[in-house]
Design an enzyme around this catalytic site. Structure first.
Site, PDB file in Angstrom:
ATOM      1  N   ASP A  91     -14.176  18.282 -37.778  1.00 45.88           N
ATOM      2  CA  ASP A  91     -14.882  17.568 -36.715  1.00 45.88           C
ATOM      3  C   ASP A  91     -16.244  18.219 -36.488  1.00 45.88           C
ATOM      4  O   ASP A  91     -16.331  19.437 -36.290  1.00 45.88           O
ATOM      5  CB  ASP A  91     -14.030  17.627 -35.444  1.00 45.88           C
ATOM      6  CG  ASP A  91     -14.496  16.668 -34.364  1.00 45.88           C
ATOM      7  OD1 ASP A  91     -15.706  16.649 -34.067  1.00 45.88           O
ATOM      8  OD2 ASP A  91     -13.643  15.946 -33.824  1.00 45.88           O
TER       9      ASP A  91
ATOM     10  N   HIS B 165     -14.759  13.418 -36.770  1.00 44.96           N
ATOM     11  CA  HIS B 165     -14.648  12.871 -35.415  1.00 44.96           C
ATOM     12  C   HIS B 165     -14.614  11.341 -35.393  1.00 44.96           C
ATOM     13  O   HIS B 165     -14.551  10.734 -34.339  1.00 44.96           O
ATOM     14  CB  HIS B 165     -15.840  13.367 -34.588  1.00 44.96           C
ATOM     15  CG  HIS B 165     -15.640  13.286 -33.103  1.00 44.96           C
ATOM     16  ND1 HIS B 165     -14.693  14.037 -32.440  1.00 44.96           N
ATOM     17  CD2 HIS B 165     -16.251  12.543 -32.143  1.00 44.96           C
ATOM     18  CE1 HIS B 165     -14.745  13.762 -31.143  1.00 44.96           C
ATOM     19  NE2 HIS B 165     -15.663  12.851 -30.937  1.00 44.96           N
TER      20      HIS B 165
ATOM     21  N   SER C 140     -12.000  11.489 -27.912  1.00 41.11           N
ATOM     22  CA  SER C 140     -13.192  12.255 -27.520  1.00 41.11           C
ATOM     23  C   SER C 140     -13.351  12.248 -25.996  1.00 41.11           C
ATOM     24  O   SER C 140     -12.457  12.738 -25.294  1.00 41.11           O
ATOM     25  CB  SER C 140     -14.421  11.693 -28.239  1.00 41.11           C
ATOM     26  OG  SER C 140     -15.487  12.601 -28.146  1.00 41.11           O
TER      27      SER C 140
END
Lengths: 281, 281
Positions: A227, A259, A151
């Protein structure tokens, strides 16, 4: 050169190696910083290559260290793994009420604007100070380094890899923030940390860097199709840039994954093998 | 039979399968209970065997689910894994100031003494109610079950395995509380939960059960030599009992490992393979 103090907070045996947590006073951030370092069993017998794992929003050094499952493969391949924190922390450190700015959200840049500039020097910390420290204190080969991240940490890994020429043998990312200058996850934070200089923003955008300079080595990116942050991550921009640049690389959309660290741990074996191939003779 | 309500708190794709977290109202404990369940990819095509993972002091359903690394091997072997909570919880539930009694410390027994008896019915919950629920709601084979656990959960796994005849094909434990009637981790809690009946205490002591009845199948126990709780766990008593009983089993002292999840994750692959061999044709 004066040897700066470093404190061992914990050391746990893990897959025949040692998962440590250490604290030191950082010159770059002007705060105490904590990091995790996994040394594989091979480190007992000589220097080993190192993989940097940069974490995402709200994470400390601890999340990936306990949830990503990297140690099994670090031990198998004989690679150390460093887990830095994601920002300076503490009472005297600037912060923001939202989870995606301030403490826990350093974005791996050196802030130039107040009130952030005083402590938020995460690029210098992760790219310069912490590498010097771990190479000095642990059996780690300075010239065999690779980098990955999740991320915001994927953004960090990709942008550092493309702006530190010849530092890293390979770069990978899990669900990276891929196009920060065009996203809620980037625009506000880069404006706050870096002011309004477009050139500074461009150096903190993986897609723009990929279009502009690319990476001198292999790239691996994994992204889950489910996600919950796809609109902020913008993987399509990076995928397009990799292909347009004719960059050596693999971009995988993974069906059903979200995610979370359940996504990261599902593919960590592939990423560790990918970096091992680049790092090991 | 009325189908009781069950709520899905989260589902994350993991190694091609699904890591879920579910909440339901338990008849046994009279509280809401939360559990984790990993379904491997094979569960899409038919019923799969199941491994119970019982956790230790202070843990909820979440610790092992996020830190033990079982999913990779559950997916490889095609085995579901259930992660129950370690006690009833909530404002109306009795508790104790210490971390090793009360909420987070159910010891997998059915309390008979006040104030614990009202909600602390963890043996019935884990051995009867939750198995019925998961077999009813998920593609799990009722007749192919095995059990493992860590610390207090190792005690739970071993004591349940030896007192539920023919329920489990195999049992393993990571650093189990091995001899509760002779330990600070056991004497006080069993006295509070079960009163002073020696027969009730004996059924909650893995070493005494091993001496008395043993287990009809293979046993695997791992214990770290640097475990900070060796004096409370008393592995030597269980090791002696396994050998004296001529029990089919493997007891391994693992050099350098402590009591943490870094120890558990280092050996989870072995435990999953061990159970797979017992569970799969």
């Amino acid at each position: 050169m004066e040897r700066r103090a470093m404190e061992t907070l914990s050391e746990n045996r893990s897959f025949g190696g040692c998962q440590g947590v250490y604290r030191h006073t950082s010159e770059a951030t002007g705060t105490e910083m904590t990091f995790g370092l996994y040394q594989p069993p091979q480190a007992e017998f000589g220097k080993v290559p190192v993989l940097w794992f940069l974490s995402g929003l709200t994470c400390t050094h601890e999340n990936a260290m306990t949830k990503a499952g990297a140690q099994a493969f670090a031990a198998r391949h004989g690679i150390a793994v460093v887990f830095p924190d994601t920002s300076p922390r503490g009472e005297g450190v600037a912060d923001d009420e939202s989870f995606d700015m301030g403490q826990g959200a350093g974005f791996y840049v050196d802030a130039t604007e107040g009130p952030w500039a005083e402590h938020f020097q995460m690029r210098t910390y992760v790219a310069e100070e912490l590498p010097r420290l771990v190479v000095d204190r642990f059996p780690i080969e300075k010239n065999r380094q690779s980098i990955t991240g999740h991320s915001m940490g994927g953004h960090g890994a990709l942008t550092l890899a493309m702006t530190l020429e010849d530092r890293f043998a390979s770069v990978s990312a899990f669900a990276p923030m891929a196009h920060t200058t065009q996203s809620e996850w980037g625009q506000r934070q880069l404006a706050a940390y870096l002011g309004d200089d477009p050139a500074a923003h461009a150096k903190a955008d993986a897609t723009l860097l990929m279009r502009d300079v690319g990476f001198n080595g292999p790239v691996l990116v994994d992204q889950g199709t489910q996600d919950q942050f796809l609109d902020k991550l913008k993987p399509e921009a990076l995928a397009e840039a990799i292909a347009s640049k004719r960059q050596q690389g693999t971009f995988r959309m993974q069906p059903g994954y979200d995610h979370s660290y359940f996504f990261v741990s599902s593919f960590i074996a592939d990423h560790m093998a990918f970096h091992a191939e680049a790092l090991l003779p």
